[in-house]
Design a protein around this motif. Structure first.
Motif, mmCIF file in Angstrom:
data_model
loop_
_atom_site.group_PDB
_atom_site.id
_atom_site.type_symbol
_atom_site.label_atom_id
_atom_site.label_comp_id
_atom_site.label_asym_id
_atom_site.label_seq_id
_atom_site.Cartn_x
_atom_site.Cartn_y
_atom_site.Cartn_z
ATOM 1 N N UNK A 95 33.717 30.295 11.367
ATOM 2 C CA UNK A 95 31.751 30.725 12.112
ATOM 3 C C UNK A 95 31.748 31.472 13.107
ATOM 4 N N UNK A 96 30.522 32.222 13.100
ATOM 5 C CA UNK A 96 30.203 32.788 14.608
ATOM 6 C C UNK A 96 29.964 31.835 15.499
ATOM 7 N N UNK A 97 29.890 30.356 15.662
ATOM 8 C CA UNK A 97 29.783 29.815 16.881
ATOM 9 C C UNK A 97 31.445 29.096 16.974
ATOM 10 N N UNK A 98 31.994 29.646 16.621
ATOM 11 C CA UNK A 98 33.961 29.697 17.388
ATOM 12 C C UNK A 98 34.169 31.474 17.294
ATOM 13 N N UNK A 99 34.569 31.279 18.866
ATOM 14 C CA UNK A 99 34.583 32.605 19.049
ATOM 15 C C UNK A 99 36.381 33.093 19.589
ATOM 16 N N UNK A 100 36.217 34.606 18.940
ATOM 17 C CA UNK A 100 38.131 34.814 19.487
ATOM 18 C C UNK A 100 38.194 35.000 20.637
ATOM 19 N N UNK A 101 39.363 35.220 21.709
ATOM 20 C CA UNK A 101 39.363 35.363 22.351
ATOM 21 C C UNK A 101 39.698 36.633 23.148
ATOM 22 N N UNK A 102 39.557 37.412 22.978
ATOM 23 C CA UNK A 102 39.802 39.032 22.245
ATOM 24 C C UNK A 102 39.044 39.737 23.639
ATOM 25 N N UNK A 103 38.563 41.239 23.683
ATOM 26 C CA UNK A 103 37.531 41.958 23.966
ATOM 27 C C UNK A 103 36.661 42.188 22.783
ATOM 28 N N UNK A 104 35.362 41.645 22.846
ATOM 29 C CA UNK A 104 34.112 41.667 22.243
ATOM 30 C C UNK A 104 34.608 40.601 20.671
ATOM 31 N N UNK A 105 35.276 38.875 20.890
ATOM 32 C CA UNK A 105 35.511 37.952 20.052
ATOM 33 C C UNK A 105 36.608 38.314 18.934
ATOM 34 N N UNK A 106 37.556 39.874 18.794
ATOM 35 C CA UNK A 106 38.031 40.265 18.624
ATOM 36 C C UNK A 106 39.319 39.839 17.777
ATOM 37 N N UNK A 107 39.914 39.257 18.919
ATOM 38 C CA UNK A 107 41.153 38.484 18.646
ATOM 39 C C UNK A 107 41.261 37.175 18.165
ATOM 40 N N UNK A 108 41.779 36.505 17.263
ATOM 41 C CA UNK A 108 42.015 35.517 16.711
ATOM 42 C C UNK A 108 42.086 34.425 17.756
ATOM 43 N N UNK A 109 41.505 33.220 17.701
ATOM 44 C CA UNK A 109 41.509 32.429 18.732
ATOM 45 C C UNK A 109 42.287 31.163 17.544
ATOM 46 N N UNK A 110 43.323 29.184 18.754
ATOM 47 C CA UNK A 110 43.441 28.677 17.938
ATOM 48 C C UNK A 110 42.572 28.046 17.503
ATOM 49 N N UNK A 111 41.407 28.318 17.739
ATOM 50 C CA UNK A 111 39.849 27.071 17.022
ATOM 51 C C UNK A 111 39.449 28.124 15.493
ATOM 52 N N UNK A 112 39.559 29.331 15.683
ATOM 53 C CA UNK A 112 39.105 29.961 14.949
ATOM 54 C C UNK A 112 40.390 29.844 13.616
ATOM 55 N N UNK A 113 41.778 30.213 13.637
ATOM 56 C CA UNK A 113 43.111 29.816 13.172
ATOM 57 C C UNK A 113 43.351 27.854 12.202
ATOM 58 N N UNK A 114 42.798 27.021 13.257
ATOM 59 C CA UNK A 114 42.465 25.761 12.547
ATOM 60 C C UNK A 114 41.670 25.512 11.709
ATOM 61 N N UNK A 115 39.958 26.349 11.960
ATOM 62 C CA UNK A 115 39.062 26.189 11.374
ATOM 63 C C UNK A 115 39.440 26.614 9.543
ATOM 64 N N UNK A 164 44.724 38.341 9.223
ATOM 65 C CA UNK A 164 44.805 37.083 10.613
ATOM 66 C C UNK A 164 43.297 36.599 10.098
ATOM 67 N N UNK A 165 42.496 35.351 10.236
ATOM 68 C CA UNK A 165 43.967 34.074 10.217
ATOM 69 C C UNK A 165 43.761 34.008 8.076
ATOM 70 N N UNK A 166 42.713 34.345 7.816
ATOM 71 C CA UNK A 166 42.500 34.421 6.143
ATOM 72 C C UNK A 166 43.773 34.850 5.756
ATOM 73 N N UNK A 167 44.433 35.444 5.842
ATOM 74 C CA UNK A 167 45.998 35.950 5.384
ATOM 75 C C UNK A 167 46.645 34.543 5.523
#
Length: 258
Positions: A95-115, A164-167
């Protein structure tokens, strides 16, 4: 397994591939139970076909074990015997409220992977396991001793190591199929997986137009799959007892490389 006269649980059944599956199997004489967050969509299907054929169980969060159990209890109370589940629910990304951790939120964060994993993987097991708890106590449906079937929806993104993280969440679903087929075999329960390529669903049609063009296969046919084509495949899997422990790619030959 006969489709006619049997009852199937369909998660994500209020729209997309799940809705198409319900329309197909109800048209073949089955009953369906809609498990979905989308209460309005589920109600519309129930009203269209009648509650004696399609049961809407309210807004159900499949990551919540208690909510799944409650919905299944309603299904058993309403229809009695459950023949299986077609598990179609899923999300494409965080969801948009869970950002990634890289430039422009492009990389996958733990929170995104868990969601994504909670919905696309753990909730798939949750529904499957709860349905099997019911099926294993029922009498066989035929002389071969078949009691039921679980159909899980993976994705070519999971098989091809993409997105990632869908795949990874869909790869985990694919990884469940054979172990669970072996575990539940003594009870006459089959487990099969379908790994679609890109189909016309709310998940794809809501993407930006320039991204949608990237989804079209470079082989044949050069188009997105139609929900009815997915539903036809589900029907085949339900009816053919030899489909067990395997994952069927439904992708027009596409192989993902990104």
């Amino acid at each position: 397994m006969k489709i006619s006269g049997n009852t199937f649980i369909v998660t994500g059944g209020a729209s997309g591939l799940g809705e198409s599956t319900i329309r197909k199997i109800v048209g073949q004489g089955a009953n369906a139970v809609v498990i979905d967050l989308n209460e309005e969509g589920a109600k519309k299907l129930s009203e269209e076909f009648g509650e004696d054929r399609v049961l809407a169980t309210g807004s159900v969060n499949v990551t919540d074990e208690a909510q799944v159990e409650k919905a299944l209890a309603l299904a058993v109370e309403h229809f009695g015997t459950i023949a299986g589940a077609i598990i179609c629910h899923g999300v494409a990304g965080a969801v948009p409220s869970i950002p990634g951790f890289g430039p422009n939120n492009a990389l996958t964060s733990f929170q995104q992977m868990k969601f994504v994993s909670d919905i696309n993987y753990l909730a798939v097991f949750c529904v499957a396991q709860k349905v099997v708890e019911i099926i294993m106590k029922q009498e066989p449906l035929n002389e071969e001793g078949e009691r039921g079937i679980i159909v899980m929806v993976s994705s070519v993104a999971g098989l091809d190591g993409s997105t990632s993280a869908y795949g990874p969440s869909k790869a985990a679903v694919a990884g469940l199929v054979l172990p669970l087929a072996r575990e539940w075999a003594p009870f006459g329960i089959r487990v099969a997986g379908i790994a679609p390529g890109y189909f016309v669903t709310p998940m794809t049609t809501n993407l930006p137009e320039e991204y949608q063009s990237m989804l079209i296969p470079n082989v044949f046919p050069k188009r997105l799959g139609l929900p009815a084509e997915f539903a036809n495949t589900v029907s085949y899997v339900l009816e053919n007892v030899m489909v067990n422990g395997s994952i069927l790619r439904l992708d027009a030959g596409v192989r993902l490389t990104y």
